[in-house]
Design a protein around this motif. Structure first.
Motif, PDB file in Angstrom:
ATOM      1  N   ARG A 195       1.256 -14.094   0.804  1.00 48.38           N
ATOM      2  CA  ARG A 195       1.877 -12.955   1.299  1.00 48.38           C
ATOM      3  C   ARG A 195       1.748 -11.328   1.344  1.00 48.38           C
ATOM      4  N   ILE A 196       0.252 -11.281   0.854  1.00 45.48           N
ATOM      5  CA  ILE A 196      -0.523  -9.733   0.508  1.00 45.48           C
ATOM      6  C   ILE A 196      -1.874  -9.727   1.554  1.00 45.48           C
ATOM      7  N   CYS A 197      -2.099 -11.140   1.738  1.00 45.69           N
ATOM      8  CA  CYS A 197      -3.255 -11.367   2.976  1.00 45.69           C
ATOM      9  C   CYS A 197      -2.685 -10.676   4.431  1.00 45.69           C
ATOM     10  N   ASP A 198      -3.607 -10.475   4.746  1.00 41.91           N
ATOM     11  CA  ASP A 198      -3.450  -9.748   6.460  1.00 41.91           C
ATOM     12  C   ASP A 198      -4.035 -10.753   7.465  1.00 41.91           C
ATOM     13  N   ARG A 218      -2.561  -7.495  -4.738  1.00 36.42           N
ATOM     14  CA  ARG A 218      -2.703  -7.032  -3.786  1.00 36.42           C
ATOM     15  C   ARG A 218      -4.454  -6.495  -3.731  1.00 36.42           C
ATOM     16  N   ASP A 248       4.551  -8.240  -8.956  1.00 36.37           N
ATOM     17  CA  ASP A 248       4.536  -7.166  -8.133  1.00 36.37           C
ATOM     18  C   ASP A 248       3.576  -7.235  -7.172  1.00 36.37           C
ATOM     19  N   LEU A 249       3.721  -7.561  -5.858  1.00 34.99           N
ATOM     20  CA  LEU A 249       2.312  -8.516  -4.831  1.00 34.99           C
ATOM     21  C   LEU A 249       2.222  -6.842  -4.498  1.00 34.99           C
ATOM     22  N   GLU A 250       2.058  -5.381  -4.277  1.00 32.49           N
ATOM     23  CA  GLU A 250       1.086  -4.917  -4.562  1.00 32.49           C
ATOM     24  C   GLU A 250       0.360  -4.169  -5.085  1.00 32.49           C
ATOM     25  N   ARG A 251       0.291  -4.429  -6.793  1.00 34.93           N
ATOM     26  CA  ARG A 251      -0.720  -4.447  -7.992  1.00 34.93           C
ATOM     27  C   ARG A 251      -1.298  -5.637  -7.734  1.00 34.93           C
ATOM     28  N   CYS A 307       1.762 -14.302   7.563  1.00 35.42           N
ATOM     29  CA  CYS A 307       0.496 -13.686   7.403  1.00 35.42           C
ATOM     30  C   CYS A 307      -0.688 -14.430   8.695  1.00 35.42           C
ATOM     31  N   SER A 315       2.499 -16.878  -2.892  1.00 40.35           N
ATOM     32  CA  SER A 315       2.361 -14.353  -2.991  1.00 40.35           C
ATOM     33  C   SER A 315       0.471 -14.150  -2.600  1.00 40.35           C
TER      34      SER A 315
END
Length: 398
Positions: free
Chosen positions: A287-290, A204, A199-202, A313, A284
């Motif tokens: 994928r979650i970093c801007d 982040r 769960d990438l949202e979790r 990214c 992971s």
């Protein structure tokens, strides 16, 4: 053709990017029909000999290396003695066309093996002690390593570097003709970068609140990687905006000082130092970093930048070394800032963090750009050098 590749690390024994490079190169060469044998080290739980994805892997059972620099040099000498003993056995069992070694750590074993079977010795230089320490190699153990690298480059029959920048660097530092050196960029396989976090949202949310921007710093925490510059650049942005957070992934000799610096700059509550993380976690994080900052002072190639771009990214990199060959100057796939200039980096970050459209465009273009760094092409060019050297000709320098 049958080749013996010698490396001090090979998966699952990983110390850095070298082991991953050797694995991808070896597997790509094997797919192209070359019989590849890798001589490396391993712990007690790994088999002495095994077939891994078409590559024959042979391991010496070395103890864990010591952290003390002087003891490490002695450990390397012992490892080379053990590796040469196994190499001699392998050369009795198999008729190799050449020996290909990676960096100074295995140069002793590789040179002896190649000379004993009277076959060419090819060396890949991934980095130099001179570059890592900005020329300060007068004291032990830096002086020992620098001398070992110089002897290796001068005595090898041909040399590969991972970038055109490193080709010039190696020629100048060790006093060899550029014609003796071929630059072949590292490759990347986007399929290796799939995140494993369910769960990438979790994930982040652990590091940034909804609406925050998350910045990634990853690599060995040592001076030449320039992370102190990134913290200096982030501090005024964090104070002004309040919606920027960061994660630092990695360990190294500068870790404690970087944490003290973060506290001095008032960043302690706006980011986290994760320490060492495995590839699964790193993929992971991409994928979650801007945004990923690569602020290196010395950088032979810049694999982190490639991995980040392949993962969607955005990258901001120092205008130095091999990073110039990974991120073009035109600003179409990523952004550069003058190396060692934290103020300039801060200005670049301020601009791109406030422009969602530009970030999205750069990310889209970068995903296409990284496809040109293909392991199949790396293997093809390396195989060309193998064939030329095995035939007794001079390998092409370019």
């Amino acid at each position: 053709m049958r080749v013996l590749i010698i490396s001090w690390e090979y998966p699952p024994v990983i110390e850095g990017g070298l082991g991953r490079h050797v694995r991808k190169l070896s597997e790509s060469l094997a797919r192209d029909g070359i019989e590849v044998h890798v001589l490396t080290r391993g712990g007690g739980r790994l088999p002495v000999e095994a077939d891994q994805h078409g590559v024959r892997v042979h391991r010496v059972r070395e103890p864990q290396f010591p952290r003390d620099p002087s003891a490490f040099v002695r450990w390397v000498d012992a490892m080379n003695a053990d590796m040469h003993a196994l190499a001699a056995e392998l050369c009795e069992r198999f008729e190799f066309d050449l020996v290909h070694s990676h960096d100074w750590l295995v140069a002793g074993a590789a040179k002896r093996a190649a000379r004993q079977i009277e076959r060419p010795w090819l060396v890949t230089v991934h980095a130099t002690e001179f570059g890592r320490h900005q020329g300060w190699v007068q004291n032990h153990p830096q002086s020992h390593i620098h001398a070992a690298e110089r002897a290796m480059v001068r005595q090898a029959d041909h040399v590969i570097t991972c970038s055109r920048y490193m080709r010039v660097h190696v020629a100048n530092v060790f006093g060899v003709r550029p014609a003796k050196i071929t630059a072949i960029s590292n490759g990347i396989d986007p399929r290796d970068l799939e995140p494993v976090a369910p769960d990438l949202e979790r994930l982040r949310v652990k590091y940034a609140a909804p609406g925050d921007l998350l910045v990634l710093l990853v690599g060995r925490l040592v001076y030449e990687k320039g992370f102190h510059l990134a913290l200096d650049a982030l501090a005024p942005i964090v104070r002004r905006r309040g919606d920027v957070r960061f994660v630092v992934a990695g360990t190294g000799t500068a870790e404690a000082e970087l944490k003290r610096q973060a506290r001095r700059l008032g960043l302690a509550d706006h980011g986290v130092f994760l320490g060492w993380i495995g590839d699964d976690m790193l993929h992971s994080l991409y994928r979650i970093c801007d945004l990923c900052i690569v602020p290196s002072i010395y950088e032979p190639f810049g694999l982190v930048a490639l991995e980040a771009m392949a993962s969607g990214c955005l990258c901001v990199v120092a205008d130095t070394g091999g990073l110039r060959e990974v991120v073009p100057v035109d600003g179409t796939v990523g952004l550069r800032f003058p190396s060692r200039d934290a103020t300039a980096l801060s200005a670049v970050l301020e601009g791109v963090l406030t422009d969602d459209g530009t970030r999205a465009q750069l990310v889209a273009e970068a995903r296409e750009h990284v496809l040109r760094f293909d392991w199949a092409e790396v293997a093809r060019r390396t195989a060309e050098i193998y064939a030329t050297m095995a035939a007794g000709a001079t390998a092409p320098a370019r």
